[in-house]
Write a protein that holds these residues in place. Structure first.
Motif, mmCIF file in Angstrom:
data_model
loop_
_atom_site.group_PDB
_atom_site.id
_atom_site.type_symbol
_atom_site.label_atom_id
_atom_site.label_comp_id
_atom_site.label_asym_id
_atom_site.label_seq_id
_atom_site.Cartn_x
_atom_site.Cartn_y
_atom_site.Cartn_z
ATOM 1 N N PRO A 40 2.050 -2.643 -20.167
ATOM 2 C CA PRO A 40 1.170 -3.828 -20.185
ATOM 3 C C PRO A 40 1.352 -4.767 -18.987
ATOM 4 C CG PRO A 40 3.018 -4.208 -21.645
ATOM 5 C CD PRO A 40 3.182 -2.813 -21.111
ATOM 6 N N TYR A 41 1.174 -4.221 -17.795
ATOM 7 C CA TYR A 41 1.265 -5.015 -16.571
ATOM 8 C C TYR A 41 0.142 -4.623 -15.622
ATOM 9 C CZ TYR A 41 6.041 -6.191 -18.042
ATOM 10 O OH TYR A 41 7.137 -6.639 -18.737
ATOM 11 N N LEU A 42 -0.176 -5.516 -14.698
ATOM 12 C CA LEU A 42 -1.234 -5.261 -13.717
ATOM 13 C C LEU A 42 -0.670 -4.904 -12.350
ATOM 14 C CD1 LEU A 42 -3.762 -8.088 -14.679
ATOM 15 C CD2 LEU A 42 -3.746 -5.679 -15.389
ATOM 16 N N ALA A 43 0.543 -4.409 -12.330
ATOM 17 C CA ALA A 43 1.172 -3.938 -11.096
ATOM 18 C C ALA A 43 2.108 -2.797 -11.439
ATOM 19 C CB ALA A 43 1.938 -5.066 -10.399
ATOM 20 N N GLY A 44 2.310 -1.916 -10.493
ATOM 21 C CA GLY A 44 3.216 -0.786 -10.674
ATOM 22 C C GLY A 44 4.400 -0.886 -9.736
ATOM 23 N N ASN A 45 5.248 0.130 -9.795
ATOM 24 C CA ASN A 45 6.474 0.165 -9.005
ATOM 25 C C ASN A 45 6.681 1.599 -8.539
ATOM 26 O OD1 ASN A 45 10.005 -0.198 -9.778
ATOM 27 N ND2 ASN A 45 8.987 -0.561 -7.850
ATOM 28 N N ALA A 46 6.991 1.783 -7.268
ATOM 29 C CA ALA A 46 7.141 3.127 -6.715
ATOM 30 C C ALA A 46 7.891 3.038 -5.395
ATOM 31 C CB ALA A 46 5.765 3.764 -6.500
ATOM 32 N N PRO A 47 8.332 4.176 -4.872
ATOM 33 C CA PRO A 47 8.862 4.158 -3.505
ATOM 34 C C PRO A 47 7.765 3.774 -2.513
ATOM 35 C CG PRO A 47 9.372 6.236 -4.633
ATOM 36 C CD PRO A 47 8.382 5.522 -5.474
ATOM 37 N N LEU A 48 8.111 2.995 -1.509
ATOM 38 C CA LEU A 48 7.147 2.661 -0.471
ATOM 39 C C LEU A 48 6.650 3.912 0.236
ATOM 40 C CD1 LEU A 48 5.796 0.229 1.001
ATOM 41 C CD2 LEU A 48 7.712 0.328 2.628
ATOM 42 N N SER A 49 7.493 4.934 0.311
ATOM 43 C CA SER A 49 7.111 6.191 0.971
ATOM 44 C C SER A 49 5.960 6.890 0.272
ATOM 45 C CB SER A 49 8.318 7.135 1.053
ATOM 46 O OG SER A 49 8.825 7.424 -0.240
ATOM 47 N N GLN A 50 5.659 6.497 -0.970
ATOM 48 C CA GLN A 50 4.525 7.094 -1.675
ATOM 49 C C GLN A 50 3.217 6.851 -0.919
ATOM 50 O OE1 GLN A 50 4.159 6.341 -5.973
ATOM 51 N NE2 GLN A 50 1.997 5.937 -5.655
ATOM 52 N N LEU A 51 3.163 5.811 -0.112
ATOM 53 C CA LEU A 51 1.941 5.496 0.626
ATOM 54 C C LEU A 51 1.703 6.447 1.789
ATOM 55 C CD1 LEU A 51 2.176 1.594 0.779
ATOM 56 C CD2 LEU A 51 0.965 3.003 -0.899
ATOM 57 N N LEU A 52 2.727 7.173 2.203
ATOM 58 C CA LEU A 52 2.579 8.089 3.331
ATOM 59 C C LEU A 52 1.727 9.295 2.936
ATOM 60 C CD1 LEU A 52 6.243 8.204 4.674
ATOM 61 C CD2 LEU A 52 4.324 6.931 5.641
ATOM 62 N N PRO A 53 0.954 9.847 3.876
ATOM 63 C CA PRO A 53 0.248 11.086 3.586
ATOM 64 C C PRO A 53 1.234 12.230 3.372
ATOM 65 C CG PRO A 53 0.085 10.547 5.919
ATOM 66 C CD PRO A 53 0.722 9.365 5.248
ATOM 67 N N ALA A 54 0.798 13.247 2.650
ATOM 68 C CA ALA A 54 1.688 14.360 2.305
ATOM 69 C C ALA A 54 2.268 15.033 3.543
ATOM 70 C CB ALA A 54 0.934 15.367 1.442
ATOM 71 N N TRP A 55 1.460 15.190 4.605
ATOM 72 C CA TRP A 55 1.955 15.892 5.790
ATOM 73 C C TRP A 55 3.119 15.156 6.436
ATOM 74 C CZ3 TRP A 55 1.911 13.115 10.244
ATOM 75 C CH2 TRP A 55 0.982 12.061 10.372
ATOM 76 N N ALA A 56 3.156 13.837 6.280
ATOM 77 C CA ALA A 56 4.231 13.059 6.900
ATOM 78 C C ALA A 56 5.552 13.197 6.147
ATOM 79 C CB ALA A 56 3.836 11.592 6.993
ATOM 80 N N GLN A 57 5.500 13.667 4.911
ATOM 81 C CA GLN A 57 6.707 13.782 4.098
ATOM 82 C C GLN A 57 7.307 15.186 4.114
ATOM 83 O OE1 GLN A 57 6.374 11.775 0.146
ATOM 84 N NE2 GLN A 57 4.263 11.319 0.760
ATOM 85 N N VAL A 72 13.446 2.621 -0.333
ATOM 86 C CA VAL A 72 12.725 1.356 -0.336
ATOM 87 C C VAL A 72 11.712 1.384 -1.484
ATOM 88 C CG1 VAL A 72 11.314 -0.261 0.977
ATOM 89 C CG2 VAL A 72 12.900 1.257 2.160
ATOM 90 N N GLN A 73 11.757 0.386 -2.347
ATOM 91 C CA GLN A 73 10.829 0.315 -3.466
ATOM 92 C C GLN A 73 9.818 -0.806 -3.267
ATOM 93 O OE1 GLN A 73 12.443 0.412 -7.433
ATOM 94 N NE2 GLN A 73 14.087 1.795 -6.876
ATOM 95 N N MET A 74 8.648 -0.594 -3.857
ATOM 96 C CA MET A 74 7.600 -1.612 -3.785
ATOM 97 C C MET A 74 7.071 -1.894 -5.181
ATOM 98 S SD MET A 74 4.249 0.520 -2.470
ATOM 99 C CE MET A 74 3.678 2.000 -3.367
ATOM 100 N N VAL A 75 6.557 -3.083 -5.369
ATOM 101 C CA VAL A 75 5.723 -3.426 -6.520
ATOM 102 C C VAL A 75 4.316 -3.624 -5.981
ATOM 103 C CG1 VAL A 75 5.227 -5.177 -8.264
ATOM 104 C CG2 VAL A 75 7.581 -4.430 -7.891
ATOM 105 N N ALA A 76 3.359 -2.888 -6.543
ATOM 106 C CA ALA A 76 1.992 -2.895 -6.028
ATOM 107 C C ALA A 76 1.029 -3.372 -7.102
ATOM 108 C CB ALA A 76 1.600 -1.497 -5.559
ATOM 109 N N GLY A 77 0.278 -4.430 -6.800
ATOM 110 C CA GLY A 77 -0.654 -5.015 -7.760
ATOM 111 C C GLY A 77 -2.092 -4.611 -7.498
ATOM 112 N N GLY A 78 -3.013 -5.512 -7.862
ATOM 113 C CA GLY A 78 -4.421 -5.264 -7.614
ATOM 114 C C GLY A 78 -5.127 -4.460 -8.686
ATOM 115 N N ARG A 79 -4.589 -4.440 -9.905
ATOM 116 C CA ARG A 79 -5.202 -3.674 -10.986
ATOM 117 C C ARG A 79 -6.101 -4.548 -11.852
ATOM 118 N NH1 ARG A 79 0.018 0.017 -12.882
ATOM 119 N NH2 ARG A 79 0.436 0.922 -10.813
ATOM 120 N N SER A 80 -6.802 -3.916 -12.773
ATOM 121 C CA SER A 80 -7.813 -4.593 -13.579
ATOM 122 C C SER A 80 -7.330 -4.792 -15.015
ATOM 123 C CB SER A 80 -9.096 -3.753 -13.589
ATOM 124 O OG SER A 80 -9.933 -4.082 -14.669
ATOM 125 N N GLU A 81 -7.484 -6.017 -15.507
ATOM 126 C CA GLU A 81 -7.170 -6.310 -16.912
ATOM 127 C C GLU A 81 -8.066 -5.517 -17.843
ATOM 128 O OE1 GLU A 81 -5.363 -8.614 -20.178
ATOM 129 O OE2 GLU A 81 -4.776 -8.259 -18.110
#
Length: 525
Positions: free
Chosen positions: A283-300, A377-386
């Protein structure tokens, strides 16, 4: 004599039945009786008048694989009413251990919050043995994670798995299922699982189906490609017959608001056609993940070491930065929540704010952090919809899973600014989505936190209050229960939790942890 008699409370038994005034008798670690038990002799009595008595919450989606070895008292989990956790989600896991142990540990950096925890196991029995020796306060069941399976069979390269490698993966998975794993999970945004083709996913699904176990999916894309990603999970579920759980069903980015309703339509159609599929949500409008999740697959590709080396190349960085121009996120929505060893002064600040302070581009900040610290490195990422969240929470196939970790605010696992779900997921559900007018009913909310997730994970005898069931019990004040953890000050325990019992033994009383560690390591027969 009854060991403990809980008197005068309102019992929501976990089945979805209407709450009723009843007493609960506990003896030898199990529920002895539920009903009018006035006058029953007991060694101890707990007056629950004005409180709700429920099964302990079954957190089907956690990442406590290693934090329970760092601090087995599971403070942030058990103090919010959680009595059972399932680890190994999102394809992130710690077994089987491939020949390159350090590469696997780096790939699991999101889980690895305490460098002092030793990895002394090579397979699931060894890992479960280490958990058992730690004597956690909560019960623990484990999924087998796709990343270590693929790393063991096919390495970290960006290529399809060959026939022999698929056989190797299936064999390793079947060994773990035979040893009591609750199922398997994939995480199709994380390397090397992101390189899997559908035939590889079907191999995992058939292995899970053969033993009647769960297949949990962190799907390939929760943003622009959410619907296609859900369709893939449903195709594999239909073709293999495996019991399927879609993890944290959300839509990322404002331009994708409303996509959850369309994903639910796909799930409803599949369920109507006989596919066994459900999903979890928090029940939150933000998630939590490694910052590296934002990288394209080829970069990983190749694992964390080659990824970090690749990010030193200016041409590679320019290519990634160009791809980020059309991100569904805003950099103002992304907060750096943890950096290994607390390095730098960036924790708790948005990537955009860090960039403004340094006079640089947010994309350069993200690339610099990932190059320096990799998957840690971890991030909290928001911007979701109620609206998306409400659509998911109220769906009959939804269960609640925190997607959090059992943390200790006074130890190494509590550093940084973690997502508040690890401290307040379940109290927040009752405070914000049950107590509010027109919200979830109490009985249905309790079901989504107890018997429903226990059933998805195949945990029999858990998640219900009835004679003979294991006495995992939560007692809370429905008028006071609330999360106190916030995104800026997350290391705060909730209000309103009167008592938490694990296997009939009090672990939490009046919000305080008494030190008991009676949790069981749950192996599925």
């Amino acid at each position: 004599m009854t060991d403990l008699l809980i008197t005068g409370g309102t019992v929501a038994d976990g089945t979805g039945a209407a709450p009723r005034r009843a007493d609960v008798a506990v003896a030898d670690g199990r529920v002895e009786a539920v009903g009018d038990l006035a006058g029953r002799p007991a060694a101890r009595t707990l007056d629950a008048a004005g409180h709700v008595v429920t099964p302990g919450f079954v957190d089907v989606h956690t990442h406590s694989d290693l934090t329970l070895l760092s601090e087995p008292r599971a403070h942030s989990a058990v103090r919010q009413g959680v009595t059972t956790v399932v680890v190994g989600n999102c394809g992130l896991g710690v077994t089987p251990v491939a020949a390159d142990r350090e590469a696997l540990r780096a790939a699991a950096g999101y889980l690895d919050l305490d460098p002092a925890v030793r990895w002394d196991w090579s397979d699931l029995p060894g890992y479960l043995g280490a958990l058992g020796a730690a004597r956690p306060s909560v019960n623990v069941a484990a999924l087998v994670a796709h990343i270590p399976l693929r790393a063991a069979a096919a390495g970290f390269g960006d290529r399809p798995a060959g026939a022999a490698e698929l056989d190797r993966m299936r064999g390793l998975l079947d060994d773990a299922l035979a040893a009591g794993a609750a199922g398997v999970s994939t995480g199709l945004v994380y390397a090397p699982a992101c390189y899997a083709r559908e035939d590889e996913l079907e191999t995992l699904g058939r292995a899970a189906a053969a033993r009647g176990r769960l297949f949990a999916w962190h799907v390939r894309d929760y943003a622009d490609g959410l619907l296609g990603s859900v369709r893939q999970a449903l195709r594999v579920a239909a073709s293999t017959g495996c019991r399927t759980q879609i993890s944290h069903l959300v839509a990322v980015g404002r331009r994708n608001h409303g996509s959850v309703a369309r994903a639910l339509e796909l799930i409803d159609d599949a369920r109507a056609a006989g596919v066994d599929v459900a999903f979890d949500i928090y029940p939150y409008l933000a998630g939590n993940a490694p910052l590296s999740q934002l990288l394209p697959a080829w970069a990983q590709e190749g694992g964390e070491g080659p990824m970090r080396e690749r990010l030193a190349d200016r041409a590679v960085r320019a290519r990634i930065a160009a791809g980020w121009r059309d991100m569904p996120h805003s950099w103002d929505d992304i907060t750096v929540s943890r950096v290994p060893d607390g390095a730098g002064d960036v924790t708790g600040r948005t990537v955009a704010a860090i960039a403004r302070g340094a006079g640089t581009d947010p994309r350069e900040v993200a690339l610099d952090l990932t190059a320096a610290y990799g998957n840690g490195v971890q991030m909290v990422a928001g911007g979701r919809s109620e609206r998306d969240l409400l659509d998911a929470l109220t769906h009959p196939a939804a269960v609640v899973g925190s997607d959090g970790q059992a943390l200790d605010p006074d130890g190494p696992t509590g550093r940084g600014v973690p997502h508040p779900r690890s401290y307040g997921c379940y109290p927040r559900l009752f405070a914000e989505y049950v107590r509010r007018p027109g919200g979830l009913g109490l009985a249905e909310a309790v079901r989504k936190c107890t018997s429903a997730p226990a059933e998805r994970a195949g945990l029999t005898g858990r998640g219900v209050l009835r004679p003979g069931a294991v006495a995992d019990i939560a007692v809370f004040d429905p008028a006071r229960i609330a999360d106190r953890a916030t995104f800026t000050a997350p290391q705060q325990y909730p209000d309103g939790i009167r008592a938490v019992l694990v296997g009939g033994r009090p672990v939490v009383e009046d919000g305080a942890h008494g030190g008991a560690r009676p949790g069981e390591i749950l192996r599925i027969p």
